[in-house]
Design a protein around this motif. Sequence first.
Motif, PDB file in Angstrom:
ATOM      1  N   ARG A   1       0.838  -1.214   0.000  1.00  0.00           N
ATOM      2  CA  ARG A   1       0.000   0.000   0.000  1.00  0.00           C
ATOM      3  C   ARG A   1       0.866   1.255   0.000  1.00  0.00           C
ATOM      4  N   MET A   2       1.974   1.238   0.749  1.00  0.00           N
ATOM      5  CA  MET A   2       2.861   2.400   0.802  1.00  0.00           C
ATOM      6  C   MET A   2       3.556   2.612  -0.544  1.00  0.00           C
ATOM      7  N   ILE A   3       3.924   1.536  -1.228  1.00  0.00           N
ATOM      8  CA  ILE A   3       4.565   1.675  -2.540  1.00  0.00           C
ATOM      9  C   ILE A   3       3.589   2.303  -3.532  1.00  0.00           C
ATOM     10  N   LYS A   4       2.323   1.940  -3.451  1.00  0.00           N
ATOM     11  CA  LYS A   4       1.320   2.540  -4.341  1.00  0.00           C
ATOM     12  C   LYS A   4       1.151   4.035  -4.054  1.00  0.00           C
ATOM     13  N   ILE A   5       1.219   4.384  -2.772  1.00  0.00           N
ATOM     14  CA  ILE A   5       1.052   5.796  -2.396  1.00  0.00           C
ATOM     15  C   ILE A   5       2.192   6.638  -2.966  1.00  0.00           C
ATOM     16  N   VAL A   6       3.431   6.159  -2.889  1.00  0.00           N
ATOM     17  CA  VAL A   6       4.569   6.974  -3.325  1.00  0.00           C
ATOM     18  C   VAL A   6       4.621   7.109  -4.847  1.00  0.00           C
ATOM     19  N   GLU A   7       3.867   6.300  -5.565  1.00  0.00           N
ATOM     20  CA  GLU A   7       3.821   6.417  -7.024  1.00  0.00           C
ATOM     21  C   GLU A   7       2.855   7.504  -7.484  1.00  0.00           C
TER      22      GLU A   7
ATOM     23  N   ILE B   1       2.442  13.539  -0.998  1.00  0.00           N
ATOM     24  CA  ILE B   1       1.797  12.330  -0.458  1.00  0.00           C
ATOM     25  C   ILE B   1       1.804  12.297   1.060  1.00  0.00           C
ATOM     26  N   PHE B   2       2.279  13.367   1.700  1.00  0.00           N
ATOM     27  CA  PHE B   2       2.543  13.306   3.145  1.00  0.00           C
ATOM     28  C   PHE B   2       1.293  12.923   3.939  1.00  0.00           C
ATOM     29  N   LYS B   3       0.181  13.578   3.700  1.00  0.00           N
ATOM     30  CA  LYS B   3      -1.015  13.320   4.509  1.00  0.00           C
ATOM     31  C   LYS B   3      -1.533  11.904   4.317  1.00  0.00           C
ATOM     32  N   GLU B   4      -1.551  11.431   3.087  1.00  0.00           N
ATOM     33  CA  GLU B   4      -2.043  10.071   2.827  1.00  0.00           C
ATOM     34  C   GLU B   4      -1.113   9.031   3.450  1.00  0.00           C
ATOM     35  N   ALA B   5       0.187   9.260   3.329  1.00  0.00           N
ATOM     36  CA  ALA B   5       1.148   8.337   3.931  1.00  0.00           C
ATOM     37  C   ALA B   5       1.024   8.341   5.454  1.00  0.00           C
ATOM     38  N   ALA B   6       0.818   9.526   6.031  1.00  0.00           N
ATOM     39  CA  ALA B   6       0.680   9.624   7.485  1.00  0.00           C
ATOM     40  C   ALA B   6      -0.538   8.850   7.972  1.00  0.00           C
ATOM     41  N   GLN B   7      -1.650   8.918   7.226  1.00  0.00           N
ATOM     42  CA  GLN B   7      -2.863   8.178   7.597  1.00  0.00           C
ATOM     43  C   GLN B   7      -2.619   6.671   7.522  1.00  0.00           C
ATOM     44  N   GLU B   8      -1.930   6.230   6.492  1.00  0.00           N
ATOM     45  CA  GLU B   8      -1.635   4.798   6.337  1.00  0.00           C
ATOM     46  C   GLU B   8      -0.744   4.301   7.463  1.00  0.00           C
ATOM     47  N   ILE B   9       0.267   5.067   7.789  1.00  0.00           N
ATOM     48  CA  ILE B   9       1.173   4.696   8.880  1.00  0.00           C
ATOM     49  C   ILE B   9       0.422   4.638  10.205  1.00  0.00           C
ATOM     50  N   ASP B  10      -0.454   5.605  10.429  1.00  0.00           N
ATOM     51  CA  ASP B  10      -1.214   5.645  11.684  1.00  0.00           C
ATOM     52  C   ASP B  10      -2.114   4.418  11.821  1.00  0.00           C
ATOM     53  N   ASP B  11      -2.766   4.060  10.737  1.00  0.00           N
ATOM     54  CA  ASP B  11      -3.606   2.852  10.776  1.00  0.00           C
ATOM     55  C   ASP B  11      -2.761   1.619  11.053  1.00  0.00           C
ATOM     56  N   TYR B  12      -1.624   1.546  10.412  1.00  0.00           N
ATOM     57  CA  TYR B  12      -0.731   0.389  10.577  1.00  0.00           C
ATOM     58  C   TYR B  12      -0.230   0.286  12.016  1.00  0.00           C
ATOM     59  N   LYS B  13       0.107   1.422  12.629  1.00  0.00           N
ATOM     60  CA  LYS B  13       0.611   1.404  14.009  1.00  0.00           C
ATOM     61  C   LYS B  13      -0.430   0.860  14.976  1.00  0.00           C
ATOM     62  N   HIS B  14      -1.692   1.199  14.746  1.00  0.00           N
ATOM     63  CA  HIS B  14      -2.732   0.840  15.699  1.00  0.00           C
ATOM     64  C   HIS B  14      -3.327  -0.548  15.456  1.00  0.00           C
ATOM     65  N   PHE B  15      -3.268  -1.024  14.202  1.00  0.00           N
ATOM     66  CA  PHE B  15      -3.964  -2.280  13.912  1.00  0.00           C
ATOM     67  C   PHE B  15      -3.031  -3.399  13.462  1.00  0.00           C
ATOM     68  N   GLY B  16      -1.822  -3.073  13.080  1.00  0.00           N
ATOM     69  CA  GLY B  16      -0.904  -4.119  12.651  1.00  0.00           C
ATOM     70  C   GLY B  16      -0.331  -4.896  13.833  1.00  0.00           C
ATOM     71  N   ASN B  17       0.120  -6.116  13.564  1.00  0.00           N
ATOM     72  CA  ASN B  17       0.732  -6.925  14.614  1.00  0.00           C
ATOM     73  C   ASN B  17       2.144  -6.443  14.896  1.00  0.00           C
ATOM     74  N   PRO B  18       2.608  -6.516  16.142  1.00  0.00           N
ATOM     75  CA  PRO B  18       3.970  -6.082  16.473  1.00  0.00           C
ATOM     76  C   PRO B  18       5.007  -7.030  15.876  1.00  0.00           C
ATOM     77  N   THR B  19       5.892  -6.481  15.071  1.00  0.00           N
ATOM     78  CA  THR B  19       6.983  -7.261  14.463  1.00  0.00           C
ATOM     79  C   THR B  19       8.242  -6.411  14.437  1.00  0.00           C
TER      80      THR B  19
END
Length: 578
Positions: A286-292, A297-315
């Motif tokens: 998803r991030m690679i698609k955003i940077v294309e 892209i800052f705001k869209e990337a920030a939203q994606e990162i925020d979602d990932y931080k809160h819902f992704g599994n810790p790795t």
Amino acid sequence: MKKIINVPQGYSARIVKTTPGINGLYTENFSSCNIVACFSPEKIMLMHVDLKNAHKLSEELQWITDAPRTIIIAYRENHPASASLKNHILKNCLGPVTNDDAFKVKNLSDDTNKFCIFFDDPADNNITAVKLSPTRPENLIRHPQEQQLEAVQKIEQLIGLQTRARTLTSNSKKTNIFDGMAWQIMGPSELEVDITDTATKNEMDRFESNDTLVTITGKLRGLFKKTTTPVILTIDNGGYEDVASYLQGYLNNFDHSLLFKRNVKDLFTCDDHKAITRSDKSFNQRMIKIVEKEGDIFKEAAQEIDDYKHFGNPTEYKTDIILEYKMLVKHYEIGEAYVNLKQDYSQLKEEALGLNREASMSYFANDYKTAAALFLKVIKILTWCSKIDDPHLATAYYNYGQSLDKKQEYKDAESALSISLELREKHTNPKPNDTIIEKTHRDLARCKESLTDKLIDDPHLATGYYNYGQSLDKKQEYKDAESALSISLELREKHTNPKPNDTIIEKTHRDLARCKESLTDKLTETPSNPTQVILAEKPVLLPQYEKHKIACNTETIIKTSAAVATVTAAISAYYCYS
């Protein structure tokens, strides 16, 4: 609200108590550097000192000539480069000091990285010498070219360092960014990396404008791997990425959104971070698609990162990616702040020009009080956002002076017109034509004459000279007494309004005649040695009375006419140009 000037690393700034709309100086982010502040009741100077500009500290300190001065040197004892620089400053860089100067050498803790000094109350002489705070002042203003200044300063912490160490060349850059009147003009020496030396040019040629941040960081580290020239590095291991960020911006005209996209793309396509889990891989795609995408892209990337931080599994991948992404966000926000600064200054200038039109309407409507207040606002705003060569700044001072002149506030009018003339003759670009400069000269001369006419008829001036003469007469210093009583008589007979009664004038005549007689008796005495002749014929200490020299505070005479020393000071207060 009055503003506080930000002083970048490697630079200095000066303000006086009367600097319009500004009452303090601030700097931050110092580790190997020293912070040197100097203040008196009327002036403040702050300098962010490093090895490259330490030799210019004496010049900045000498700008403050009124006593008493307090000099503060802030450093970090546990940082070897900072402690060594402090010793170098104390030994070699202070210039002339006097017994009246007070010194404070302050060891700062590691968590202290913000330093502010300001006039605490403009109505008094109180100064808050040091204010240490975890946050920046909200009312901070910056040099209009600070982004370029700071980038070049940071880049040259590494680029050209070996050349300077080999050739022992010193920094020839301008140090002062604000001289107490306005933002200074910065030239190529301050805004461009110096590549006149072949070795330095070869260093710069290693870097391409399309390099990623990671690539530039690696190239910077490689500069010193094979060097045979001993150099002193003043940045730690983590400082290379900061310099790399400034260098990348410098090579790309500081296009922060373009660089953010490039560096984010590199982060998610490089081999350093491998997504293992399904969640990590999905996020990576998803991030690679955003940077294309086109544009910022800052705001869209920030939203994606925020979602990932809160819902992704810790790795481990998630931890590393988020940490590196935060650094890219920091660099983006610095660039965005400078874009906003330019926009803010553009809006402020429009506001100033609007106020100038309002002030002009009030002036031509003979409402000089309103006009003066509005023109002063214009000066404050332009002082915040314009450089010293801005023609609007010189015009604002001229208009303000003319309004004060109409209000018969001649002393402040003279000050404003003098500043306008200095700006127009030395700084304004394009330079005004001769007609405008000549008119400014004439208006200033007329204002000075009006000031003289206003003050010369003040009865307290004549009384001050009379009391001073009488005091000198009692001390048997008849020659100086005669001079003072002669001036008092001339004022009372020709200028004082209301004119004193005949009794006072006759008494002044008698006292002057008696003084002349005493002087004659003293000079005709046979001296016992040649020294007495020299003392008897010493030149008059009092400035010769000239109409155009008289100026300022009559209350001083009233309060201090009883004692010789203080009366001398009081009369001198009338002589702005003596």
